[in-house]
Design an enzyme around this catalytic site. Sequence first.
Site, PDB file in Angstrom:
ATOM      1  CB  THR A   1      -1.109  -2.498   6.755  1.00 19.96           C
ATOM      2  OG1 THR A   1      -2.421  -1.983   6.450  1.00 19.96           O
ATOM      3  CG2 THR A   1      -1.130  -4.010   6.663  1.00 19.96           C
TER       4      THR A   1
ATOM      5  CG  HIS B   1      -3.004   2.661  -1.773  1.00 15.86           C
ATOM      6  ND1 HIS B   1      -2.976   2.500  -0.412  1.00 15.86           N
ATOM      7  CD2 HIS B   1      -4.144   2.056  -2.200  1.00 15.86           C
ATOM      8  CE1 HIS B   1      -4.054   1.822  -0.018  1.00 15.86           C
ATOM      9  NE2 HIS B   1      -4.768   1.542  -1.088  1.00 15.86           N
TER      10      HIS B   1
ATOM     11  CG  ASP C   1       8.074   3.362   0.459  1.00 17.24           C
ATOM     12  OD1 ASP C   1       8.341   2.287  -0.118  1.00 17.24           O
ATOM     13  OD2 ASP C   1       7.673   3.403   1.638  1.00 17.24           O
TER      14      ASP C   1
ATOM     15  CD  GLN D   1      -2.476  -1.237   2.727  1.00 20.82           C
ATOM     16  OE1 GLN D   1      -3.454  -0.576   3.019  1.00 20.82           O
ATOM     17  NE2 GLN D   1      -1.894  -2.045   3.585  1.00 20.82           N
ATOM     18  CG  ASN D   2       4.174   1.294   2.327  1.00 21.66           C
ATOM     19  OD1 ASN D   2       3.121   1.567   2.892  1.00 21.66           O
ATOM     20  ND2 ASN D   2       5.132   0.593   2.895  1.00 21.66           N
TER      21      ASN D   2
HETATM   22  P1  OAD Z   1      -1.463   2.985   9.063  1.00 28.00           P
HETATM   23  O1  OAD Z   1      -0.807   4.219   9.561  1.00 28.00           O
HETATM   24  O2  OAD Z   1      -2.949   2.923   9.111  1.00 28.00           O
HETATM   25  O3  OAD Z   1      -0.912   1.728   9.872  1.00 28.00           O
HETATM   26  C1  OAD Z   1       0.460   1.561  10.114  1.00 28.00           C
HETATM   27  C2  OAD Z   1       0.701   0.304  10.916  1.00 28.00           C
HETATM   28  O4  OAD Z   1       2.102   0.158  11.063  1.00 28.00           O
HETATM   29  C3  OAD Z   1       0.082   0.300  12.324  1.00 28.00           C
HETATM   30  O5  OAD Z   1      -0.635  -0.902  12.527  1.00 28.00           O
HETATM   31  C4  OAD Z   1       1.315   0.391  13.233  1.00 28.00           C
HETATM   32  O6  OAD Z   1       1.142  -0.318  14.458  1.00 28.00           O
HETATM   33  C5  OAD Z   1       2.376  -0.294  12.383  1.00 28.00           C
HETATM   34  N1  OAD Z   1       3.778   0.028  12.706  1.00 28.00           N
HETATM   35  C6  OAD Z   1       4.288   1.119  13.338  1.00 28.00           C
HETATM   36  N2  OAD Z   1       5.640   1.036  13.431  1.00 28.00           N
HETATM   37  C7  OAD Z   1       6.000  -0.145  12.835  1.00 28.00           C
HETATM   38  C8  OAD Z   1       7.256  -0.804  12.592  1.00 28.00           C
HETATM   39  N3  OAD Z   1       8.426  -0.283  12.993  1.00 28.00           N
HETATM   40  N4  OAD Z   1       7.223  -1.997  11.968  1.00 28.00           N
HETATM   41  C9  OAD Z   1       6.054  -2.555  11.562  1.00 28.00           C
HETATM   42  N5  OAD Z   1       4.854  -1.972  11.761  1.00 28.00           N
HETATM   43  C10 OAD Z   1       4.822  -0.790  12.381  1.00 28.00           C
HETATM   44  O7  OAD Z   1      -0.926   2.735   7.573  1.00 28.00           O
HETATM   45  P2  OAD Z   1      -1.513   1.805   6.421  1.00 28.00           P
HETATM   46  O8  OAD Z   1      -2.281   0.668   6.973  1.00 28.00           O
HETATM   47  O9  OAD Z   1      -0.398   1.527   5.486  1.00 28.00           O
HETATM   48  O10 OAD Z   1      -3.422   5.280   1.342  1.00 28.00           O
HETATM   49  O11 OAD Z   1      -2.516   2.792   5.708  1.00 28.00           O
HETATM   50  C11 OAD Z   1      -3.256   2.331   4.609  1.00 28.00           C
HETATM   51  C12 OAD Z   1      -3.479   3.435   3.609  1.00 28.00           C
HETATM   52  O12 OAD Z   1      -4.100   4.549   4.237  1.00 28.00           O
HETATM   53  C13 OAD Z   1      -2.223   4.006   3.003  1.00 28.00           C
HETATM   54  O13 OAD Z   1      -1.716   3.270   1.924  1.00 28.00           O
HETATM   55  C14 OAD Z   1      -2.662   5.356   2.545  1.00 28.00           C
HETATM   56  C15 OAD Z   1      -3.528   5.765   3.712  1.00 28.00           C
HETATM   57  O14 OAD Z   1      -4.502   6.626   3.402  1.00 28.00           O
HETATM   58  C16 OAD Z   1      -3.093   6.037   0.289  1.00 28.00           C
HETATM   59  O15 OAD Z   1      -2.071   6.684   0.207  1.00 28.00           O
HETATM   60  C17 OAD Z   1      -4.098   6.010  -0.807  1.00 28.00           C
END
Ligand code: OAD
Length: 230
Positions: free
Chosen positions: A176, A104, A89, A86-87
């Site tokens: 995620t 995305h 980067d 979903q990243n």
């Molecule tokens: P979120 O910010 O919703 O979730 C990030 C997750 O990463 C959380 O569950 C954290 O606990 C976890 N996390 C934090 N630090 C970490 C680490 N060091 N190692 C592993 N995990 C860790 O982000 P996404 O689920 O990616 O969409 O968000 C989904 C989408 O929402 C994104 O792709 C973006 C956003 O709107 C678009 O850009 C269209």
Amino acid sequence: MKRIVFLTGAGMSVESGFKTFRGNDGLWEDYPVEQIATHEGWLANPTLVNNFYNRLRKKLYAAEPNEGHLLIKELEKDYDVTVITQNVDNLHEKAGTEKIIHLHGELTKVCSSKDPDDHRYIVELPADHCEVEPGQLAGDGSLLRPFIVFFGEAVPMIEPAAELVAQADMLVIIGTSLVVYPAAGLVQYTRPGTPIYLIDPDDTPTRASGRLTHIKKGASEGMKEFIKLL
Ligand code: OAD
């Protein structure tokens, strides 16, 4: 070769210096998500949106994949590995992973704002020329915009991603919150009995929790532990 599919989110890139989306009151890299990641936000102020992604793109070109990204690449020696991310980067690419699906979009690229999926106008910006100027146009005469799927827009790569998940022998979800659809729904495409691993330092709600092994660690440490379990 057994097929491992990774589904990665913002947490995958935390150890490379990027912020998550939902970690700090709905702000992403210090901006309200509505302003810089929605179709409405783009229409309201395209220059602000382009400037935001210009800054992020600059930061990305200076960033490096972390150990978690590199360990995923390593697994290609013994497994058929696909990353669905979903990243936006390019850190999986920088780590060398061969098969990557970006759900995305991709920050390194810009596109037409009339039809973001018209491949004739999708252009990759080089590191030494990575900013969109205010008013700069795409090949079709529309404003040039980041090749990012904003909230409220279709996710064209979801179908190929679902097919890959349906063929996976193992699904590994990293970093995620699994709250954004349709990406979060991919878990439901696994075949019955397919092992699912979740690497995330926090508890993430998922409907697959019954058959899920949660490795409650960050991406790099979590990947090391996952590899030990293989
Ligand atoms: P979120 O910010 O919703 O979730 C990030 C997750 O990463 C959380 O569950 C954290 O606990 C976890 N996390 C934090 N630090 C970490 C680490 N060091 N190692 C592993 N995990 C860790 O982000 P996404 O689920 O990616 O969409 O968000 C989904 C989408 O929402 C994104 O792709 C973006 C956003 O709107 C678009 O850009 C269209």
